[in-house]
Design an enzyme around this catalytic site. Structure first.
Site, PDB file in Angstrom:
ATOM      1  CD  GLN A   1      47.605 -54.168  -3.827  1.00  0.00           C
ATOM      2  OE1 GLN A   1      47.863 -53.240  -4.581  1.00  0.00           O
ATOM      3  NE2 GLN A   1      48.522 -55.044  -3.449  1.00  0.00           N
ATOM      4  CB  SER A   2      45.218 -47.626  -0.466  1.00  0.00           C
ATOM      5  OG  SER A   2      45.108 -46.237  -0.687  1.00  0.00           O
ATOM      6  CG  ASN A   3      44.805 -47.192  -6.767  1.00  0.00           C
ATOM      7  OD1 ASN A   3      45.634 -47.994  -7.194  1.00  0.00           O
ATOM      8  ND2 ASN A   3      43.487 -47.372  -6.932  1.00  0.00           N
TER       9      ASN A   3
ATOM     10  CB  ALA B   1      48.174 -45.868   0.886  1.00  0.00           C
TER      11      ALA B   1
END
Ligand code: PLP
Length: 326
Positions: free
Chosen positions: A72-74, A76
Site C-alpha cells: 500500500q505504498s503511497n 510506489a
C-alpha cells in the site's frame, strides 16, 4: 545550486486553518498545508520529491523508474503514476504478496501498468541489492533503469520539500500569517529534511518538528542528517547545524508502523467530523495525533502559529476500512 524539476504536482497547495486543531489551546492556531491536494493519481508528498528525482532520471536518459515500498505504498503508487504520465516503464519491489487485496494504492499500481515484484519482509531488507540487480537485468533488454529509494528520500528527493518551504514563504506574505513552527510526519525523513534544509539556507528561523511514525528518534536524526549532506552535494551551500537541531518528537509510533490504536482511529474520525479533513492511519493520523498531544503537553508554549503538512495517504485508508468499525 537547486536542481531543476519537472512540473508534475498541482502547486501551490492551499493552506487552511483547522478549527478543531486550533481549539486544543486557545493561544495556538493550527493551519494545514493541503499537500493531499497535490494531485489525484499523484496525491501526497511523494510527488514533490519525484519532480526532482524524475527530472534527474530524464537527464540521465532513463526509460524505467524502479522503486520499492509496502503493497500500500503511497510512494510506489505515485512513481507508477508518474511513469505512466511520462511514457516510462515502472518496476515496483513491493513488500507483500500476490494475495494482498487489489485495493487502494495497489489497485492504482495495477491500473498504471506497473511491473510488480513481490518480496517477503526478510527479502525486502536487501531492497537496494534487489533494485541494483534489476537494473543490471534490464540492461540486457536495452532498458535504462533509474532507482528511486524508499520514499524518494535521498539527496535529490530532499529538494521536493526545499521547494515546498519556499512556496510556504511566498504564501505567508500572500495571506499575512507567519508560521513559527512547521510540523510533519516522518516515515523516511525526506519531507522533514527538505523543510529543515530550506529553513537553514533561507535563515527563516522557524522551528521544524517531525513526528516519527516508525522506528525511533535516533534512527531518523541519523537518516535525516545523511539526506541533508547528500542534498548539499547538489546545493553546495555553507550550512552548519548540530544533530540536536533536528527536532523529532518521538512517542507516537503506537503499536508500530502501519498498525493503528483505537485512540488513533477515534482521532481520525473526530477530525473528519469536526474539520471535514481525512487523515490517514499510517502517517498523518499518527503524527497529527502526536501534534495534539504535544500541544497539550506545552511543547509549543511560545508558539502562535503552527503549520501542519497534510502529506496525503487517503488511498491507503480505504483498504483499512474495517479498522473504523462501522
Ligand atoms: C511517505 C509519507 C510520509 C512520510 O514522509 P517521508 O518523507 O518519507 O518522511 C508522510 N505521509 C504520507 C501520506 C506518506 O505517504
Amino acid at each position: 545550486m537547486i536542481p531543476k524539476r519537472l512540473d508534475l504536482a498541482n502547486l501551490p497547495t492551499k493552506i487552511q486553518a483547522s478549527r478543531y486543531l486550533s481549539s486544543i489551546d486557545e493561544n495556538i492556531n493550527v493551519y494545514i498545508k493541503r499537500d493531499d491536494y497535490s494531485g489525484i493519481e499523484v496525491s501526497g508528498n511523494k510527488i514533490r520529491k519525484l519532480e526532482f528525482a524524475v527530472k534527474e532520471a530524464f537527464d540521465q536518459g532513463c526509460d524505467a523508474l524502479i522503486t520499492c515500498g509496502a503493497t500500500q505504498s503511497n510512494h510506489a503508487r505515485a512513481t507508477a503514476a508518474v511513469a505512466a504520465k511520462l511514457g516510462l516503464k515502472s518496476y515496483l519491489i513491493l513488500r507483500g504478496n500476490e494475495n494482498d487485496s487489489i485495493d487502494g494504492n495497489y489497485l492504482l499500481d495495477k491500473l498504471f501498468g506497473a511491473n510488480i515484484i513481490f518480496v517477503t519482509a526478510k527479502e525486502y531488507e536487501d531492497r537496494e541489492t534487489i533494485m541494483n540487480k534489476l537494473v543490471q537485468n534490464l540492461k540486457s533488454e536495452d532498458i535504462n533503469g533509474y532507482i528511486i529509494p524508499e520514499g524518494a528520500s535521498n539527496g535529490i528527493g530532499t529538494f521536493g520539500y526545499y521547494h515546498a518551504f519556499e512556496e510556504i514563504i511566498r504564501q505567508e506574505k500572500e495571506i499575512g500569517i507567519e508560521f513559527d513552527a512547521i510540523v510533519c510526519a516522518v516515515g523516511s525523513g525526506g519531507t522533514y529534511g527538505g523543510l529543515f534544509l530550506a529553513n537553514l539556507v533561507n535563515k527563516s528561523n522557524k522551528k521544524i518538528y517531525g513526528i516519527n511514525v516508525s522506528k525511533d528518534k535516533e534512527h531518523f536524526v541519523n537518516c535525516i542528517d545523511k539526506h541533508l549532506k547528500d542534498a548539499n552535494e547538489y546545493l553546495g551551500a555553507n550550512i552548519t547545524y548540530g544533530l540536536e537541531d533536528i527536532m523529532i518528537l518521538d512517542g507516537y509510533v503506537g503499536q508500530g508502523y502501519g498498525i493503528s490504536t483505537k485512540k488513533e482511529i477515534d482521532f481520525i474520525k473526530e477530525v473528519a467530523k469536526r474539520d471535514g479533513i481525512i487523515f490517514d492511519p499510517v502517517y498523518t493520523g499518527k503524527s497529527a495525533y502526536g501534534l495534539v498531544n504535544e500541544i497539550k503537553k506545552g511543547t509549543f508554549k511560545n508558539i502562535k502559529n503552527i503549520l501542519f503538512i497534510h502529506t496525503g495517504g487517503l488511498l491507503g485508508l480505504i483498504p483499512k476500512r474495517e479498522e473504523f468499525g462501522f
